[in-house]
Write a protein that holds these residues in place. Sequence first.
Motif, PDB file in Angstrom:
ATOM      1  N   PRO A  87      38.624  46.046  36.148  1.00  0.00           N
ATOM      2  CA  PRO A  87      38.146  45.526  37.438  1.00  0.00           C
ATOM      3  C   PRO A  87      39.267  45.381  38.467  1.00  0.00           C
ATOM      4  O   PRO A  87      39.031  45.582  39.670  1.00  0.00           O
ATOM      5  N   SER A 123      33.430  47.658  37.615  1.00  0.00           N
ATOM      6  CA  SER A 123      32.697  46.433  37.315  1.00  0.00           C
ATOM      7  C   SER A 123      32.940  46.006  35.873  1.00  0.00           C
ATOM      8  O   SER A 123      33.141  46.838  34.993  1.00  0.00           O
ATOM      9  N   SER A 124      32.904  44.706  35.665  1.00  0.00           N
ATOM     10  CA  SER A 124      33.167  44.167  34.319  1.00  0.00           C
ATOM     11  C   SER A 124      31.912  44.131  33.475  1.00  0.00           C
ATOM     12  O   SER A 124      30.809  44.331  33.970  1.00  0.00           O
TER      13      SER A 124
END
Length: 124
Positions: A87, A123-124
């Motif tokens: 991220p 994105s995580s």
Amino acid sequence: QVQLVESGGGSVQSGGSLRLSCAASGYNHHNYCMGWFRQEPGKEREGVAGIDSDGVPSYADSVKGRFTVSQDSAKNTLYLQMDSLKPEDTAMYFCGAASGYKCNVFMRPTLDAWGQGTLVTVSS
């Protein structure tokens, strides 16, 4: 007039991969160097990876072992293979170019040209 055009940005999940490309035009010689930079909103632009005029690559510590910079044999296109993305790699990525003897974009106060930037979102 030197022009740089980036492509390849996008959105991926953490651990994924992306490959950026930067096509250069306008140089009538091969004594130039190119590199990748990135910038997050509100932060300064930072060097990521580049190749000097001797063909030697260099990397920021934060991307060593995960990113690989390369160029085609004609030196017209610079690539950035980004693996194991995190991220914190989220940023606008820019390509920059400079020319001259013993050229290294990370050692120049100003560059000949910048690309328009390509957004990378992890994105995580």
